[in-house]
Design an enzyme around this catalytic site. Structure first.
Site, PDB file in Angstrom:
ATOM      1  N   ILE A   1       0.814  -1.228   0.000  1.00  0.00           N
ATOM      2  CA  ILE A   1       0.000   0.000   0.000  1.00  0.00           C
ATOM      3  C   ILE A   1       0.845   1.276   0.000  1.00  0.00           C
ATOM      4  O   ILE A   1       0.293   2.365  -0.169  1.00  0.00           O
ATOM      5  CB  ILE A   1      -0.955   0.047   1.210  1.00  0.00           C
ATOM      6  CG1 ILE A   1      -0.171   0.088   2.523  1.00  0.00           C
ATOM      7  CG2 ILE A   1      -1.931  -1.092   1.167  1.00  0.00           C
ATOM      8  CD1 ILE A   1      -1.011   0.490   3.717  1.00  0.00           C
ATOM      9  N   TYR A   2       2.148   1.182   0.194  1.00  0.00           N
ATOM     10  CA  TYR A   2       2.977   2.387   0.232  1.00  0.00           C
ATOM     11  C   TYR A   2       3.004   3.041  -1.151  1.00  0.00           C
ATOM     12  O   TYR A   2       3.546   2.482  -2.112  1.00  0.00           O
ATOM     13  CB  TYR A   2       4.396   2.073   0.684  1.00  0.00           C
ATOM     14  CG  TYR A   2       4.509   1.626   2.128  1.00  0.00           C
ATOM     15  CD1 TYR A   2       3.456   1.772   3.027  1.00  0.00           C
ATOM     16  CD2 TYR A   2       5.685   1.048   2.607  1.00  0.00           C
ATOM     17  CE1 TYR A   2       3.563   1.369   4.337  1.00  0.00           C
ATOM     18  CE2 TYR A   2       5.809   0.641   3.936  1.00  0.00           C
ATOM     19  CZ  TYR A   2       4.738   0.794   4.787  1.00  0.00           C
ATOM     20  OH  TYR A   2       4.845   0.385   6.098  1.00  0.00           O
ATOM     21  N   GLY A   3       2.389   4.219  -1.217  1.00  0.00           N
ATOM     22  CA  GLY A   3       2.300   4.900  -2.503  1.00  0.00           C
ATOM     23  C   GLY A   3       1.494   4.106  -3.510  1.00  0.00           C
ATOM     24  O   GLY A   3       1.717   4.229  -4.720  1.00  0.00           O
TER      25      GLY A   3
END
Length: 305
Positions: free
Chosen positions: A51-53
């Site tokens: 989900i990071y970025g």
């Protein structure tokens, strides 16, 4: 950089993990230089999540490090899955799809560690077990862990999952130290005696699960950093006093405080500033005295019974 065993695995890792949640805030040249600096410092453990970025951070990292077979063997990659928009998902289908997507973005054939990211109350341990078995047998994931889970949630997974849980990523800092504080306040009638996490610190130590503290500089839930913050004058004074003694920065002392704990934690640092990265890595060489550790703990507003 000093190293340690991750959980009860044979995997040798640096005592500081480089969190890549904010790497998309850097341009291409900055990202390349940051990753190179981390490697030069011996901080070759990189923490990611799908989900990071929205996946962009894994892509940027792979480009920044110039991923190829030779480089891959010099680094340790950890990623997480399970958080989706508006829900959590530990289904077999989602775990397998998430790992494949992360591998593609990271330009690699395998993850060293996969963590389940935040508990899913609809989890079916049998499905997780099937997913882990497939990922392990295919060589796509070598080690497994969890994030933000309490002992009973881990035990529930272990009912079906045969792989060893090597890590548990938990929010922990000098000012967010509830898992430490409730251990001091056994049989006490005060707020700190409330056991909100099922004695997760002791559980992880008993089961050789490495705690990976996230947001080690934050107070509250992403409310800000405590270093240099007027809300914590006594704490900053104490940290600065100890930093002066060791001739290091206050940043170094914050990480050294976590590393001093005999649980052998591996803090996840989220800075994208090369200077602060180096300061965090210096904590590997600092061993705080018992008096210094407790002094910092008390000046954060924690009261010993």
């Amino acid at each position: 950089m000093r190293t340690m065993k991750l959980g009860n695995s044979t995997l040798e890792v640096p005592v500081v993990s480089v969190g890549c949640m904010r790497i998309n805030s850097l341009d291409k040249a900055e990202a390349e230089h940051f990753v190179q600096t981390a490697m030069e410092e011996g901080a070759n453990f990189f923490d990611h999540a799908d989900i990071y970025g929205s996946g962009e951070c894994e892509e940027i990292f792979a480009d920044a490090i110039g991923m190829n077979a030779g480089i891959r063997e010099k680094i340790i990659l950890q990623s997480k899955c399970g958080i989706r928009k508006g829900m959590f998902d530990f289904s077999k289908e989602h775990i397998l799809e998430s790992v494949d997507a992360s591998l593609k973005r990271l330009k690699t054939d395998y993850l060293d560690i996969l963590l389940l990211h935040r508990p899913d109350t609809l989890v079916e341990p049998e499905e997780v077990a099937e997913a882990f078995d497939i990922l392990e047998s295919s060589g796509k994931v070598r080690h497994f862990g969890v994030s933000n889970q309490n002992p009973m949630q881990i035990q529930l997974l272990k009912k079906s999952v045969k792989q060893t849980i090597v890590a548990n990523q938990l929010q922990l800092s000098i000012t967010n130290a509830n898992m430490i504080s409730n251990g001091f306040n056994v049989n006490m009638d005060n707020d700190h005696a409330v056991n909100r996490d099922g004695s997760v610190l002791d559980y992880c130590r008993l089961n050789d699960i490495t705690i990976q503290p996230w947001s080690p500089f934050q107070y509250g839930f992403f409310e800000g950093v405590f270093l240099g913050n007027d809300k914590f004058p006594e704490l900053n004074q104490k940290i600065n006093e100890i930093a002066d003694k060791y001739e290091v920065s206050n940043t170094t002392i914050v990480i050294a405080w976590l590393l001093r704990h005999p649980a052998h934690m591996q803090p996840v640092i989220g800075t994208m500033n090369e200077g602060r990265l180096k300061d965090c890595c210096k904590a590997s060489d600092i061993h705080l005295t018992r008096e210094e550790w407790y002094g910092i703990y008390r000046e954060a507003g924690n009261v010993l019974p």
